[in-house]
Design a protein around this motif. Structure first.
Motif, PDB file in Angstrom:
ATOM      1  N   LEU A 121       0.856  -1.184   0.000  1.00  0.00           N
ATOM      2  CA  LEU A 121       0.000   0.000   0.000  1.00  0.00           C
ATOM      3  C   LEU A 121       0.893   1.236   0.000  1.00  0.00           C
ATOM      4  O   LEU A 121       1.940   1.260   0.654  1.00  0.00           O
ATOM      5  CB  LEU A 121      -0.898   0.020   1.237  1.00  0.00           C
ATOM      6  N   HIS A 122       0.482   2.253  -0.736  1.00  0.00           N
ATOM      7  CA  HIS A 122       1.208   3.521  -0.792  1.00  0.00           C
ATOM      8  C   HIS A 122       0.305   4.627  -0.264  1.00  0.00           C
ATOM      9  O   HIS A 122      -0.895   4.635  -0.544  1.00  0.00           O
ATOM     10  CB  HIS A 122       1.598   3.865  -2.238  1.00  0.00           C
ATOM     11  N   HIS A 123       0.890   5.548   0.475  1.00  0.00           N
ATOM     12  CA  HIS A 123       0.131   6.709   0.930  1.00  0.00           C
ATOM     13  C   HIS A 123      -0.118   7.603  -0.277  1.00  0.00           C
ATOM     14  O   HIS A 123       0.812   8.025  -0.949  1.00  0.00           O
ATOM     15  CB  HIS A 123       0.918   7.462   1.999  1.00  0.00           C
ATOM     16  N   VAL A 124      -1.387   7.876  -0.570  1.00  0.00           N
ATOM     17  CA  VAL A 124      -1.714   8.688  -1.744  1.00  0.00           C
ATOM     18  C   VAL A 124      -2.271  10.058  -1.379  1.00  0.00           C
ATOM     19  O   VAL A 124      -2.410  10.921  -2.243  1.00  0.00           O
ATOM     20  CB  VAL A 124      -2.670   7.949  -2.709  1.00  0.00           C
ATOM     21  N   SER A 152     -13.449   9.577  -4.851  1.00  0.00           N
ATOM     22  CA  SER A 152     -13.645  10.593  -5.887  1.00  0.00           C
ATOM     23  C   SER A 152     -12.401  11.456  -6.112  1.00  0.00           C
ATOM     24  O   SER A 152     -12.111  11.844  -7.234  1.00  0.00           O
ATOM     25  CB  SER A 152     -14.846  11.474  -5.560  1.00  0.00           C
ATOM     26  N   ILE A 153     -11.632  11.725  -5.058  1.00  0.00           N
ATOM     27  CA  ILE A 153     -10.455  12.587  -5.191  1.00  0.00           C
ATOM     28  C   ILE A 153      -9.266  11.833  -5.792  1.00  0.00           C
ATOM     29  O   ILE A 153      -8.540  12.374  -6.625  1.00  0.00           O
ATOM     30  CB  ILE A 153     -10.066  13.186  -3.822  1.00  0.00           C
ATOM     31  N   TYR A 154      -9.068  10.580  -5.392  1.00  0.00           N
ATOM     32  CA  TYR A 154      -7.877   9.841  -5.795  1.00  0.00           C
ATOM     33  C   TYR A 154      -8.184   8.764  -6.840  1.00  0.00           C
ATOM     34  O   TYR A 154      -7.533   7.730  -6.891  1.00  0.00           O
ATOM     35  CB  TYR A 154      -7.189   9.237  -4.558  1.00  0.00           C
ATOM     36  N   ASP A 155      -9.136   9.021  -7.719  1.00  0.00           N
ATOM     37  CA  ASP A 155      -9.538   8.033  -8.724  1.00  0.00           C
ATOM     38  C   ASP A 155      -8.745   8.122 -10.024  1.00  0.00           C
ATOM     39  O   ASP A 155      -9.055   7.440 -10.991  1.00  0.00           O
ATOM     40  CB  ASP A 155     -11.031   8.150  -9.024  1.00  0.00           C
ATOM     41  N   GLU A 156      -7.692   8.952 -10.072  1.00  0.00           N
ATOM     42  CA  GLU A 156      -6.946   9.139 -11.312  1.00  0.00           C
ATOM     43  C   GLU A 156      -6.103   7.919 -11.681  1.00  0.00           C
ATOM     44  O   GLU A 156      -5.675   7.784 -12.811  1.00  0.00           O
ATOM     45  CB  GLU A 156      -6.061  10.393 -11.235  1.00  0.00           C
ATOM     46  N   GLN A 157      -5.851   7.048 -10.742  1.00  0.00           N
ATOM     47  CA  GLN A 157      -5.073   5.835 -10.981  1.00  0.00           C
ATOM     48  C   GLN A 157      -5.995   4.612 -10.971  1.00  0.00           C
ATOM     49  O   GLN A 157      -7.043   4.637 -10.337  1.00  0.00           O
ATOM     50  CB  GLN A 157      -4.008   5.670  -9.886  1.00  0.00           C
ATOM     51  N   PRO A 158      -5.582   3.522 -11.632  1.00  0.00           N
ATOM     52  CA  PRO A 158      -6.403   2.304 -11.635  1.00  0.00           C
ATOM     53  C   PRO A 158      -6.168   1.458 -10.376  1.00  0.00           C
ATOM     54  O   PRO A 158      -5.637   0.353 -10.425  1.00  0.00           O
ATOM     55  CB  PRO A 158      -5.932   1.580 -12.903  1.00  0.00           C
ATOM     56  N   TRP A 159      -6.536   1.992  -9.222  1.00  0.00           N
ATOM     57  CA  TRP A 159      -6.330   1.287  -7.956  1.00  0.00           C
ATOM     58  C   TRP A 159      -7.215   0.037  -7.889  1.00  0.00           C
ATOM     59  O   TRP A 159      -8.356   0.072  -8.301  1.00  0.00           O
ATOM     60  CB  TRP A 159      -6.679   2.184  -6.766  1.00  0.00           C
ATOM     61  N   ILE A 160      -6.672  -1.036  -7.320  1.00  0.00           N
ATOM     62  CA  ILE A 160      -7.495  -2.223  -7.079  1.00  0.00           C
ATOM     63  C   ILE A 160      -7.840  -2.355  -5.600  1.00  0.00           C
ATOM     64  O   ILE A 160      -8.690  -3.148  -5.221  1.00  0.00           O
ATOM     65  CB  ILE A 160      -6.814  -3.522  -7.564  1.00  0.00           C
ATOM     66  N   HIS A 161      -7.152  -1.553  -4.766  1.00  0.00           N
ATOM     67  CA  HIS A 161      -7.360  -1.628  -3.318  1.00  0.00           C
ATOM     68  C   HIS A 161      -7.091  -0.251  -2.739  1.00  0.00           C
ATOM     69  O   HIS A 161      -6.064   0.358  -3.029  1.00  0.00           O
ATOM     70  CB  HIS A 161      -6.387  -2.662  -2.751  1.00  0.00           C
ATOM     71  N   MET A 162      -8.014   0.257  -1.954  1.00  0.00           N
ATOM     72  CA  MET A 162      -7.835   1.554  -1.301  1.00  0.00           C
ATOM     73  C   MET A 162      -8.388   1.452   0.108  1.00  0.00           C
ATOM     74  O   MET A 162      -9.460   0.876   0.315  1.00  0.00           O
ATOM     75  CB  MET A 162      -8.568   2.657  -2.070  1.00  0.00           C
TER      76      MET A 162
END
Length: 64
Positions: free
Chosen positions: A20-23, A40-50
């Protein structure tokens, strides 16, 4: 809404084998709003886990 809300730290990863990375952070009154804001704020990347963690839950393992 009263006050400024709670600060939530946002962590995510693009693949399960990655750490996991701090975003970033979001500030919201409750967990449900923080989850919506983080997505909604951090959706610019194709995250599979947040995940979100209340900043108050973070403890220092080694203090300077």
């Amino acid at each position: 809404m009263s006050g400024r809300g709670n600060v939530w730290e946002v962590f995510a990863r693009k693949a399960y084998e990655e750490p996991l990375h701090h975003v970033g952070t979001v500030t919201e009154e409750d967990e449900d709003l923080a989850l919506v804001s983080a997505r909604s704020i951090y959706d610019e990347q194709p995250w599979i886990h947040m995940i979100i963690v209340p900043r108050t839950a973070i403890r220092e393992a080694i203090k300077p």
